[in-house]
Design a protein around this motif. Structure first.
Motif, PDB file in Angstrom:
ATOM      1  N   LEU A  21       0.822  -1.210   0.000  1.00 60.61           N
ATOM      2  CA  LEU A  21       0.000   0.000   0.000  1.00 60.61           C
ATOM      3  C   LEU A  21       0.856   1.261   0.000  1.00 60.61           C
ATOM      4  N   ASN A  22       1.957   1.236   0.724  1.00 67.84           N
ATOM      5  CA  ASN A  22       2.870   2.378   0.662  1.00 67.84           C
ATOM      6  C   ASN A  22       3.388   2.584  -0.751  1.00 67.84           C
ATOM      7  N   ARG A  23       3.763   1.504  -1.404  1.00 70.79           N
ATOM      8  CA  ARG A  23       4.279   1.601  -2.782  1.00 70.79           C
ATOM      9  C   ARG A  23       3.163   2.006  -3.753  1.00 70.79           C
ATOM     10  N   SER A  24       1.941   1.526  -3.549  1.00 71.54           N
ATOM     11  CA  SER A  24       0.851   1.895  -4.454  1.00 71.54           C
ATOM     12  C   SER A  24       0.526   3.372  -4.323  1.00 71.54           C
ATOM     13  N   PHE A  25       0.619   3.913  -3.117  1.00 71.88           N
ATOM     14  CA  PHE A  25       0.394   5.347  -2.921  1.00 71.88           C
ATOM     15  C   PHE A  25       1.488   6.153  -3.613  1.00 71.88           C
ATOM     16  N   GLU A  26       2.744   5.714  -3.466  1.00 72.19           N
ATOM     17  CA  GLU A  26       3.865   6.398  -4.109  1.00 72.19           C
ATOM     18  C   GLU A  26       3.783   6.316  -5.634  1.00 72.19           C
ATOM     19  N   ASN A  27       3.212   5.225  -6.162  1.00 70.23           N
ATOM     20  CA  ASN A  27       3.081   5.040  -7.606  1.00 70.23           C
ATOM     21  C   ASN A  27       1.755   5.569  -8.145  1.00 70.23           C
ATOM     22  N   ASN A  28       0.987   6.245  -7.291  1.00 71.90           N
ATOM     23  CA  ASN A  28      -0.275   6.861  -7.678  1.00 71.90           C
ATOM     24  C   ASN A  28      -1.291   5.839  -8.204  1.00 71.90           C
ATOM     25  N   ASP A  29      -1.270   4.631  -7.662  1.00 72.91           N
ATOM     26  CA  ASP A  29      -2.230   3.587  -8.015  1.00 72.91           C
ATOM     27  C   ASP A  29      -3.401   3.663  -7.035  1.00 72.91           C
ATOM     28  N   ILE A  30      -4.140   4.756  -7.115  1.00 75.14           N
ATOM     29  CA  ILE A  30      -5.186   5.069  -6.145  1.00 75.14           C
ATOM     30  C   ILE A  30      -6.369   4.107  -6.256  1.00 75.14           C
ATOM     31  N   ASP A  31      -6.666   3.608  -7.464  1.00 73.80           N
ATOM     32  CA  ASP A  31      -7.769   2.662  -7.627  1.00 73.80           C
ATOM     33  C   ASP A  31      -7.515   1.365  -6.851  1.00 73.80           C
ATOM     34  N   PHE A  32      -6.281   0.981  -6.694  1.00 72.06           N
ATOM     35  CA  PHE A  32      -5.925  -0.185  -5.890  1.00 72.06           C
ATOM     36  C   PHE A  32      -5.798   0.203  -4.420  1.00 72.06           C
ATOM     37  N   PHE A  33      -5.224   1.362  -4.177  1.00 72.46           N
ATOM     38  CA  PHE A  33      -4.896   1.800  -2.825  1.00 72.46           C
ATOM     39  C   PHE A  33      -6.117   1.942  -1.927  1.00 72.46           C
ATOM     40  N   LYS A  34      -7.151   2.645  -2.375  1.00 72.97           N
ATOM     41  CA  LYS A  34      -8.289   2.969  -1.515  1.00 72.97           C
ATOM     42  C   LYS A  34      -9.036   1.737  -0.995  1.00 72.97           C
ATOM     43  N   PRO A  35      -9.455   0.804  -1.868  1.00 70.75           N
ATOM     44  CA  PRO A  35     -10.172  -0.358  -1.310  1.00 70.75           C
ATOM     45  C   PRO A  35      -9.291  -1.247  -0.433  1.00 70.75           C
ATOM     46  N   GLU A  36      -8.024  -1.369  -0.783  1.00 74.85           N
ATOM     47  CA  GLU A  36      -7.129  -2.208   0.022  1.00 74.85           C
ATOM     48  C   GLU A  36      -6.841  -1.575   1.379  1.00 74.85           C
ATOM     49  N   LEU A  37      -6.730  -0.262   1.428  1.00 70.25           N
ATOM     50  CA  LEU A  37      -6.552   0.420   2.705  1.00 70.25           C
ATOM     51  C   LEU A  37      -7.791   0.243   3.574  1.00 70.25           C
ATOM     52  N   ALA A  38      -8.965   0.305   2.966  1.00 74.58           N
ATOM     53  CA  ALA A  38     -10.208   0.106   3.718  1.00 74.58           C
ATOM     54  C   ALA A  38     -10.248  -1.302   4.319  1.00 74.58           C
ATOM     55  N   ILE A  39      -9.805  -2.307   3.577  1.00 80.95           N
ATOM     56  CA  ILE A  39      -9.762  -3.681   4.090  1.00 80.95           C
ATOM     57  C   ILE A  39      -8.783  -3.781   5.248  1.00 80.95           C
ATOM     58  N   LEU A  40      -7.619  -3.164   5.096  1.00 79.80           N
ATOM     59  CA  LEU A  40      -6.601  -3.212   6.135  1.00 79.80           C
ATOM     60  C   LEU A  40      -7.096  -2.539   7.419  1.00 79.80           C
ATOM     61  N   VAL A  41      -7.812  -1.433   7.289  1.00 78.77           N
ATOM     62  CA  VAL A  41      -8.342  -0.721   8.458  1.00 78.77           C
ATOM     63  C   VAL A  41      -9.504  -1.492   9.078  1.00 78.77           C
ATOM     64  N   ARG A  42     -10.454  -1.882   8.253  1.00 83.30           N
ATOM     65  CA  ARG A  42     -11.683  -2.512   8.748  1.00 83.30           C
ATOM     66  C   ARG A  42     -11.449  -3.917   9.306  1.00 83.30           C
ATOM     67  N   ASN A  43     -10.698  -4.741   8.591  1.00 85.07           N
ATOM     68  CA  ASN A  43     -10.583  -6.148   8.967  1.00 85.07           C
ATOM     69  C   ASN A  43      -9.352  -6.488   9.806  1.00 85.07           C
ATOM     70  N   HIS A  44      -8.340  -5.608   9.779  1.00 88.51           N
ATOM     71  CA  HIS A  44      -7.083  -5.970  10.426  1.00 88.51           C
ATOM     72  C   HIS A  44      -6.594  -4.924  11.423  1.00 88.51           C
ATOM     73  N   GLY A  45      -7.423  -3.931  11.736  1.00 92.80           N
ATOM     74  CA  GLY A  45      -7.124  -2.993  12.807  1.00 92.80           C
ATOM     75  C   GLY A  45      -6.033  -1.985  12.535  1.00 92.80           C
ATOM     76  N   PHE A  46      -5.756  -1.709  11.278  1.00 92.05           N
ATOM     77  CA  PHE A  46      -4.735  -0.722  10.944  1.00 92.05           C
ATOM     78  C   PHE A  46      -5.240   0.667  11.331  1.00 92.05           C
ATOM     79  N   ILE A  47      -4.387   1.465  11.990  1.00 89.60           N
ATOM     80  CA  ILE A  47      -4.771   2.804  12.444  1.00 89.60           C
ATOM     81  C   ILE A  47      -3.863   3.831  11.770  1.00 89.60           C
ATOM     82  N   LEU A  48      -4.454   4.679  10.936  1.00 92.54           N
ATOM     83  CA  LEU A  48      -3.683   5.673  10.192  1.00 92.54           C
ATOM     84  C   LEU A  48      -3.054   6.725  11.093  1.00 92.54           C
TER      85      LEU A  48
END
Length: 101
Positions: free
Chosen positions: A63-90
């Protein structure tokens, strides 16, 4: 006595061959390509997840690399999964990058 030695040697040598395909793929393909070839790392991590399930640490690096590579279509849903299902805190992320532009 000789058989005891062979038994102990065989039992302790099992750990020498403990890397499976997942570990080999992570260390020989994914980690080197995370910095050099984002698309290869992305495809390898997604293939790995199909077989072994969600890899939170690898997904975080991806996700860090996708943000740096401007792959936002991949980044947003995957970040939501990481936050919602795995407790990631921004809030605990170092730095000043904004993920919500």
């Amino acid at each position: 006595m000789k058989y005891v030695f062979y038994l102990i040697f065989s039992l302790t040598s099992i750990g020498l061959f403990s890397q499976n395909e997942r570990d080999i793929a992570i260390h020989e393909v994914i980690y080197p390509s995370l910095c050099l070839n984002y698309e290869l790392a992305k495809s390898e991590i997604l293939k790995l997840e199909e077989t072994y399930g969600y890899e939170t640490n690898l997904k975080y690096f991806l996700l860090n690399r996708s943000f740096e590579n401007n792959d936002i279509d991949f980044f947003k849903p995957e970040l939501a999964i990481l936050v919602r299902n795995h407790g990631f805190i921004l809030d605990y992320e170092p730095g000043v990058k904004s993920h919500f532009d």
